[in-house]
Enzyme design. Structure first.
Site, PDB file in Angstrom:
ATOM      1  N   HIS A  62      -5.466  -9.751   3.182  1.00 39.07           N
ATOM      2  CA  HIS A  62      -5.749  -8.365   2.824  1.00 39.07           C
ATOM      3  C   HIS A  62      -6.614  -7.727   3.904  1.00 39.07           C
ATOM      4  CE1 HIS A  62      -9.278 -10.496   1.317  1.00 39.07           C
ATOM      5  NE2 HIS A  62      -9.921  -9.352   1.126  1.00 39.07           N
ATOM      6  N   HIS A  64      -9.647  -6.314   4.063  1.00 41.34           N
ATOM      7  CA  HIS A  64     -11.106  -6.270   4.117  1.00 41.34           C
ATOM      8  C   HIS A  64     -11.527  -6.990   5.394  1.00 41.34           C
ATOM      9  CE1 HIS A  64     -11.821  -5.402  -0.444  1.00 41.34           C
ATOM     10  NE2 HIS A  64     -11.676  -4.312   0.270  1.00 41.34           N
ATOM     11  N   ASP A  66     -13.755  -8.923   6.548  1.00 43.25           N
ATOM     12  CA  ASP A  66     -14.114 -10.335   6.667  1.00 43.25           C
ATOM     13  C   ASP A  66     -12.898 -11.248   6.684  1.00 43.25           C
ATOM     14  OD1 ASP A  66     -13.891  -9.414   3.980  1.00 43.25           O
ATOM     15  OD2 ASP A  66     -14.857 -11.219   3.226  1.00 43.25           O
ATOM     16  N   HIS A  67     -11.708 -10.666   6.561  1.00 45.87           N
ATOM     17  CA  HIS A  67     -10.485 -11.464   6.598  1.00 45.87           C
ATOM     18  C   HIS A  67      -9.566 -11.130   7.768  1.00 45.87           C
ATOM     19  CE1 HIS A  67     -10.928 -13.407   2.579  1.00 45.87           C
ATOM     20  NE2 HIS A  67     -11.754 -12.390   2.425  1.00 45.87           N
ATOM     21  N   HIS A 142      -7.271  -7.948  -6.630  1.00 44.59           N
ATOM     22  CA  HIS A 142      -8.413  -7.553  -5.824  1.00 44.59           C
ATOM     23  C   HIS A 142      -8.446  -6.032  -5.727  1.00 44.59           C
ATOM     24  CE1 HIS A 142     -11.776  -8.492  -3.398  1.00 44.59           C
ATOM     25  NE2 HIS A 142     -11.258  -8.128  -2.236  1.00 44.59           N
ATOM     26  N   ASP A 212      -9.314 -13.534  -1.986  1.00 49.46           N
ATOM     27  CA  ASP A 212     -10.179 -12.763  -2.883  1.00 49.46           C
ATOM     28  C   ASP A 212      -9.424 -12.322  -4.141  1.00 49.46           C
ATOM     29  OD1 ASP A 212     -11.500 -13.053  -0.518  1.00 49.46           O
ATOM     30  OD2 ASP A 212     -12.326 -11.036  -0.487  1.00 49.46           O
ATOM     31  N   HIS A 270     -15.562 -18.744   0.365  1.00 48.40           N
ATOM     32  CA  HIS A 270     -15.864 -17.320   0.255  1.00 48.40           C
ATOM     33  C   HIS A 270     -17.170 -17.099  -0.504  1.00 48.40           C
ATOM     34  CE1 HIS A 270     -15.073 -12.974  -0.608  1.00 48.40           C
ATOM     35  NE2 HIS A 270     -14.460 -13.065   0.562  1.00 48.40           N
TER      36      HIS A 270
END
Length: 316
Positions: A62, A64, A66-67, A142, A212, A270
């Site tokens: 996805h 976001h 941090d990914h 999510h 997530d 995570h």
């Protein structure tokens, strides 16, 4: 054939001094599969001596940061170091547009083919296969479109018992036996029963990556009997209301899902930066599902191929 998972990052949202953003490398045979690519991923690849030019597929769960914030820089490094081998990229809607914009304004023209497949994160469907494995999406719950990934080996041939094989068998008949078929003559008479000359095939290994997500029991049918399950565990269960509000899960919820799906081994990751000590998350999950480990930086988890041993991952 190797079936090995290396953890590069385990932190959620923001990194900390000793925890990096989400990224994992799954090695299956000679193929490297990079799963998510948070900030600093290529530095982690160098730290653990993983040759990024051997990565064949990249999967982004996805959008976001941090990914995926490490993706453009990794692709640029591959280009600068002369990569020519095509690279397959799987990700949600918008990822192609983001990369195109970054490369346009940096004047970057990749010297290799980047083959992008946009994913429907709401369905469970096959997105990749080769001679060895299939890869399916896993719908996550999510705040933005998000999916996980299920890697499964294809059915393996039945080993032949050479000393029991009749001498008259042709090569194509041996192939049929490996596929589990019996051998008949032209009149339909049974010549060789498969069960008499073959052994059970080795177990098919599997890995499921649940990025997530809120606790989602709808995943259970897809995860049934998976060898190795990674599931996010951002919070301990005393913060389950915050987990639900932010579309995340607790360590206990991850363990409950592992029990319901009868998986063989659970990995937690995570983690919120509020947890300097991760033992409360591990202990909380192990009270529900004992075969749980932390997916922390540098950890390696292997799924054995030997059919004579319990088909459980071993932490190296």
């Amino acid at each position: 054939m190797d079936f090995e998972l290396r953890i590069l990052g385990s932190s959620s949202a923001t990194p900390s001094a000793n925890r990096h953003h989400t990224a994992q490398v799954l090695t299956i045979g000679n193929h490297y599969h990079l799963i998510d690519c948070g900030e600093g991923t290529q530095m982690q690849l160098m730290l653990y001596k993983i040759k990024h030019q051997r990565i064949c597929n990249i999967y982004i769960s996805h959008l976001h940061g941090d990914h995926y914030f490490g993706l453009a820089s990794l692709l640029s490094t591959m280009h600068l170091q002369g990569r020519q081998t095509p690279l397959y990229l799987f990700g949600p809607p918008g990822l192609s547009e983001i990369l195109s914009l970054q490369f346009r304004y940096s004047g970057t023209n990749l010297g290799f083919d980047l083959i992008f497949r946009e994913l429907d994160t709401t369905v469970h469907e096959i997105i990749f296969e080769n001679k060895e494995i299939t890869v399916h999406t896993l719908p996550m719950q999510h705040r933005v479109p998000c999916c996980g990934f299920l890697f499964r080996e294809k059915p393996k041939p039945r080993p032949l018992i050479k000393e029991k094989l009749p001498a008259f068998l042709a090569p194509h008949q041996l192939v049929s036996l490996k596929s589990g078929e019996d051998i008949y003559d032209a009149w339909g008479k049974l010549l060789v029963a498969n069960k008499d000359v073959t052994l059970e095939p080795r177990a098919r290994r599997s890995y499921a990556y649940c990025s997530d997500t809120r606790y989602n029991p709808e995943l259970i049918p897809y995860l049934r009997h998976v060898d190795l399950l990674y599931h996010e565990a951002t919070f301990t269960h005393d913060m389950h209301e915050r987990a639900h509000y932010t579309f995340h899960s607790t360590a206990r919820q991850a363990a409950e899902l592992a029990v319901a799906a009868q998986v063989r081994h659970l990995l937690l990751g995570h983690f919120s930066v509020r947890y300097k000590d991760l033992s409360p998350l591990l202990l909380e999950a192990q009270e529900v599902f004992s075969r749980t480990d932390l997916a922390t930086e540098g950890s390696i988890f292997c799924v054995r191929e030997d059919a004579d041993q319990p088909n459980e991952p071993a932490l190296d």
